[in-house]
Design a protein around this motif. Sequence first.
Motif, PDB file in Angstrom:
ATOM      1  N   GLY A   1       0.769  -1.231   0.000  1.00 18.34           N
ATOM      2  CA  GLY A   1       0.000   0.000   0.000  1.00 18.34           C
ATOM      3  C   GLY A   1       0.799   1.279   0.000  1.00 18.34           C
ATOM      4  N   HIS A   2       2.119   1.168  -0.016  1.00 22.43           N
ATOM      5  CA  HIS A   2       2.977   2.355  -0.042  1.00 22.43           C
ATOM      6  C   HIS A   2       3.933   2.276  -1.233  1.00 22.43           C
ATOM      7  CE1 HIS A   2       1.665   3.718   3.929  1.00 22.43           C
ATOM      8  NE2 HIS A   2       1.796   2.463   4.342  1.00 22.43           N
ATOM      9  N   TRP A   3       4.274   3.447  -1.766  1.00 25.91           N
ATOM     10  CA  TRP A   3       5.259   3.520  -2.845  1.00 25.91           C
ATOM     11  C   TRP A   3       6.602   3.970  -2.268  1.00 25.91           C
ATOM     12  CZ3 TRP A   3       4.874   2.140  -7.953  1.00 25.91           C
ATOM     13  CH2 TRP A   3       3.600   1.781  -8.394  1.00 25.91           C
ATOM     14  N   TYR A   4       7.686   3.387  -2.804  1.00 25.95           N
ATOM     15  CA  TYR A   4       9.025   3.683  -2.302  1.00 25.95           C
ATOM     16  C   TYR A   4       9.964   4.026  -3.455  1.00 25.95           C
ATOM     17  CZ  TYR A   4       7.400   1.527   2.028  1.00 25.95           C
ATOM     18  OH  TYR A   4       6.696   1.226   3.169  1.00 25.95           O
ATOM     19  N   LEU A   5      10.838   5.004  -3.189  1.00 28.49           N
ATOM     20  CA  LEU A   5      11.927   5.334  -4.103  1.00 28.49           C
ATOM     21  C   LEU A   5      13.232   4.884  -3.468  1.00 28.49           C
ATOM     22  CD1 LEU A   5      13.197   6.834  -6.570  1.00 28.49           C
ATOM     23  CD2 LEU A   5      13.321   8.860  -5.090  1.00 28.49           C
ATOM     24  N   PHE A   6      13.896   3.957  -4.132  1.00 24.43           N
ATOM     25  CA  PHE A   6      15.236   3.539  -3.737  1.00 24.43           C
ATOM     26  C   PHE A   6      16.251   4.299  -4.599  1.00 24.43           C
ATOM     27  CE2 PHE A   6      12.664   0.072  -2.221  1.00 24.43           C
ATOM     28  CZ  PHE A   6      13.323  -0.412  -1.099  1.00 24.43           C
ATOM     29  N   TYR A   7      17.392   4.602  -4.030  1.00 17.88           N
ATOM     30  CA  TYR A   7      18.459   5.327  -4.732  1.00 17.88           C
ATOM     31  C   TYR A   7      19.753   5.080  -3.967  1.00 17.88           C
ATOM     32  CZ  TYR A   7      17.512   8.607  -0.923  1.00 17.88           C
ATOM     33  OH  TYR A   7      17.324   9.156   0.320  1.00 17.88           O
ATOM     34  N   HIS A   8      20.841   5.686  -4.385  1.00 18.21           N
ATOM     35  CA  HIS A   8      22.063   5.563  -3.593  1.00 18.21           C
ATOM     36  C   HIS A   8      22.731   6.932  -3.410  1.00 18.21           C
ATOM     37  CE1 HIS A   8      23.940   4.671  -7.736  1.00 18.21           C
ATOM     38  NE2 HIS A   8      24.439   5.841  -7.372  1.00 18.21           N
TER      39      HIS A   8
END
Length: 334
Positions: free
Chosen positions: A289-296
């Motif tokens: 139910g949640h959106w996530y942005l992964f990055y470095h």
Amino acid sequence: MKIRLFLLSMILCVLGIQAQPQRMSSDKTFVFSGNPVIRNKFTADPAPMVSNGRLYLYVGHDEWYDGQDQASGGKEFNITEWLCYSTDDMKNWTDHGSVLRPTDFKWSSGEAWASQVIERNGKYYYYTSCQSKEPVVGKAIGVAVSDNPTGPFIDPIGKPLVHDKMTDNGQRGWWNDFDPTVLIDDDGQAYLCWGNGTCFFAKLKDNMVELDGEIWTTNPLPRYVEGPWLHKYNGLYYLTYASFGNDHKEAIDYATSKSIMGPWEHQGQITGGAENSFTIHPGIIEFKGHWYLFYHNAVLTIDDHPGAIGRRSVCVDKMEYQPDGKIKFVNQTK
């Protein structure tokens, strides 16, 4: 005599097992306590995937080597394996260790770049970037497959899926074929997207290890550099990518389209440059139910080695949409 034969067979079995290089999963656990997510290793190019109610995170392992800080021309990067982590609540994580190496591809020279894993029909397809050896030297995209999200992954075709002779160099004639992303559309058609300098597309056959038809390119995308990532939200296609930022390092921009074939309309920036890192690489996923942005970024110091262009650290922050489908700007947290 039977005892001797039994002992001999046991010895041969042991020798046979020892002769096979095994990649044992560490299966260590840790609790997320703020960014960066992973604190004991340098990691980069995050690629999240959700399967059976669990989020799997695949990353490149940035490894320090003597002389790295004096290197240039891409030699600053030293990814010798890809690692996998998983969670069912975004707080408690399991470290599954190394799940694939560039040397698992016989055609690879050992240099490695970004990847993405996607599930289809109970199998897991690992699309990744390596430096290809003769007869086609250059950046190339390979694919490995497994029955398990943590491997082992095996190269089913024994050659690059995409290589330099298949793509038009255009104005920027280097590092064309890397940073793959894959989207399986609602009708079951799978698409592969990739590219540095130019953003390429191709259909994939149902077997997921062959291209289906011609390669095409997107309409020009403002500030496009590399690291594309495809996802879909409310029937709209999103193409997120590493862009030329305003502070002489990469940021994350995105474009949307009503069709995977384009045209793509630039919508702006999702987040700015990463702290202490020239590069940044998006990985976007919906989970419970949640959106996530992964990055470095590159903020960690490990074993007295500070973060650098080739010593990065994977992070994650929540991502939200506005009512019109645009993505709210993501402030990177510590």
